[in-house]
Design a protein around this motif. Structure first.
Motif, short mmCIF file in Angstrom:
data_model
loop_
_atom_site.label_atom_id
_atom_site.label_comp_id
_atom_site.label_asym_id
_atom_site.label_seq_id
_atom_site.Cartn_x
_atom_site.Cartn_y
_atom_site.Cartn_z
N ARG A 2 31.59 42.41 33.15
CA ARG A 2 31.98 41.68 34.35
C ARG A 2 31.25 42.24 35.56
NH1 ARG A 2 38.23 41.10 34.52
NH2 ARG A 2 37.99 38.98 33.78
N ARG A 44 38.12 45.46 40.81
CA ARG A 44 38.39 46.37 41.92
C ARG A 44 39.86 46.72 42.02
NH1 ARG A 44 35.52 44.31 47.28
NH2 ARG A 44 37.03 45.81 48.06
N VAL A 45 40.70 45.72 41.89
CA VAL A 45 42.14 45.97 42.01
C VAL A 45 42.61 46.89 40.88
CG1 VAL A 45 44.38 44.86 41.80
CG2 VAL A 45 42.63 43.86 43.26
N PHE A 46 42.11 46.62 39.71
CA PHE A 46 42.47 47.46 38.58
C PHE A 46 42.05 48.91 38.81
CE2 PHE A 46 40.97 49.33 34.55
CZ PHE A 46 42.17 49.38 33.87
N MET A 78 41.31 50.53 41.64
CA MET A 78 42.02 51.21 42.71
C MET A 78 43.45 51.51 42.32
SD MET A 78 40.31 52.21 45.14
CE MET A 78 41.67 52.58 46.25
N GLY A 79 44.07 50.62 41.60
CA GLY A 79 45.42 50.89 41.13
C GLY A 79 45.46 52.13 40.27
N GLY A 122 32.02 43.88 41.51
CA GLY A 122 32.63 43.47 42.76
C GLY A 122 33.76 42.47 42.59
N GLU A 123 34.04 42.13 41.35
CA GLU A 123 35.07 41.14 41.09
C GLU A 123 36.45 41.65 41.50
OE1 GLU A 123 36.64 38.77 37.13
OE2 GLU A 123 34.69 39.79 37.11
N LEU A 124 37.25 40.74 42.00
CA LEU A 124 38.58 41.13 42.48
C LEU A 124 39.36 41.90 41.44
CD1 LEU A 124 40.88 40.84 44.66
CD2 LEU A 124 41.64 38.88 43.33
N GLU A 125 39.47 41.34 40.25
CA GLU A 125 40.31 41.96 39.23
C GLU A 125 39.83 43.38 38.90
OE1 GLU A 125 39.72 38.80 39.19
OE2 GLU A 125 41.66 37.82 38.86
N THR A 161 32.67 45.95 30.29
CA THR A 161 33.22 44.64 30.00
C THR A 161 32.26 43.51 30.32
OG1 THR A 161 34.17 44.46 32.22
CG2 THR A 161 35.53 45.50 30.52
#
Lengths: 211, 211
Positions: free
Chosen positions: A155, A163-165, A167-168, A158-161, A153
């Motif tokens: 991006r 990483r969260v995506f 790990m989810g 290390g961007e929050l989104e 993408t």
DNA sequence: CCATGAAATGAGAGTAGCTGTCAAAAGGTA
DNA sequence: TACCTTTTGACAGCTACTCTCATTTCATGG
């Protein structure tokens, strides 16, 4: 640093006797562990017993595996998974890439040694220490996913989104494996993975749409 | 079994001296632990030191907390969170309920003892043992979420989709906390949570739409 | 107010995972 | 064969954690 490396021979050339022996002890330790655990359970199996069964010293066991749980859980599939994911077209949604790659993995890799993946997932829900260790390995796989996503993408990994995506997703898949084990491996793991990913792709809601 | 219970006095009546003392030692142990860890680090702090600082015996420490990590991590916020979630209207999307409840929690609970949540999240990314223990507590919170979701949607709490959804959410939020700690708690945690949930609600893709 | 029962604590021994050191053995190289 | 590096085994040591048992502390009924 300046001296010539004797180990880690050039790729392609057959590994020296040293390397082959190392791999053999590694396998010996792991198989002895599997055998002992199936016999007498995880906790009842001490590292000394494992060492004896593998015909090495206890020190050696710890040299090969940092913790007892690692003997059971160490998988070298992460780089493989990463490679397969990178091989998918960049415009394919990641969830779909995962679906395809995982389905193949389940059909090939897992059925090669089905007892092992069953033992692993069973221990994962039965032995707290193993579960802990496995959950920890999630974050490693998660970071790998971050890299893949970032590359696709454009991006930052290390961007929050991102990483969260990642790990989810990983957690969702781990939970799927747990579900599989808790139901005595009766379901088809491939189908379960499919269902999970479908739900996530449909908007991250357990009903397909948000409740 | 037939004898009258001396402890666990009736709700409402002031707890006896025994109960109060128990709570006091519990707090003493935890505060001593925090103090020692901030001073000399987690690994360097032994349970015996904690016991001494809290003026109890080491056995007592283990009677109050099953593991050393639990001293740091035990939170009694799960039931509170569950209660708050149940208090939200049943037709509200769960992600939205979480958003509201968590934002309030961040603004109230966390700022009450901000040093503690900072210490916790810092240890979570620095000390492997603590991270493990925290990841394990994820599954407990995950099951709680499953119950809430099940009650709202009329589905079974053990259903694959429900479980996968819940664990994905919890993992995402945990990763958010990790991100916060890794960036030295510079960002506003409430905002980070907001961003994470927004992304998840928008279809579980790091870009808002599937890449 | 004291005697009885239950719960909490302290002390100590013991287990096992894990780390570190050091000398001996095995593998590779010239 | 001689030399150097890597691997190994033996051992000591630390610490989290468990278990047992005697002692103390609290609650209660007469």
């Amino acid at each position: 640093m300046t001296a010539a490396r004797t180990t880690a021979s050039a790729p392609g050339s057959r590994p020296g006797l040293r390397e082959r022996k190392k791999l053999k002890t590694r396998i010996a330790i792991r198989e002895a562990t599997y055998r002992l655990i199936e016999d007498q359970g995880y906790e009842a199996t001490t590292v000394e017993q494992i060492a004896e069964a593998a015909e090495v010293s206890a020190s050696t066991v710890f040299r090969y595996f940092p913790t007892k749980e690692d003997i059971v859980l160490t998988d070298e599939y992460d780089p493989l998974l990463e490679q397969e994911l990178r091989a998918r077209p960049a415009d394919e949604p990641i969830v779909e890439s995962l679906r395809l790659v995982l389905r193949r993995a389940v059909n090939l890799g897992f059925t090669e040694e089905p007892e092992v993946s069953r033992l692993r997932t069973r221990l994962m829900i039965e032995v707290p220490a193993v579960r802990s260790r496995l959950l920890e390995s999630m974050s490693v796989t998660g970071r790998m996913l971050c890299r893949v996503i970032a590359e696709r993408t454009g991006r930052d990994a290390g961007e929050l989104e991102v990483r969260v995506f990642a790990m989810g997703l990983i957690a969702a898949l781990t939970e799927t494996a747990a579900y599989w084990a808790e139901h005595d491996h009766r379901d088809d793991l491939g189908e379960l993975v499919d269902r999970s990913l479908t739900m996530l792709a449909a908007g991250f809601a357990p009903g397909g749409e948000a409740p």
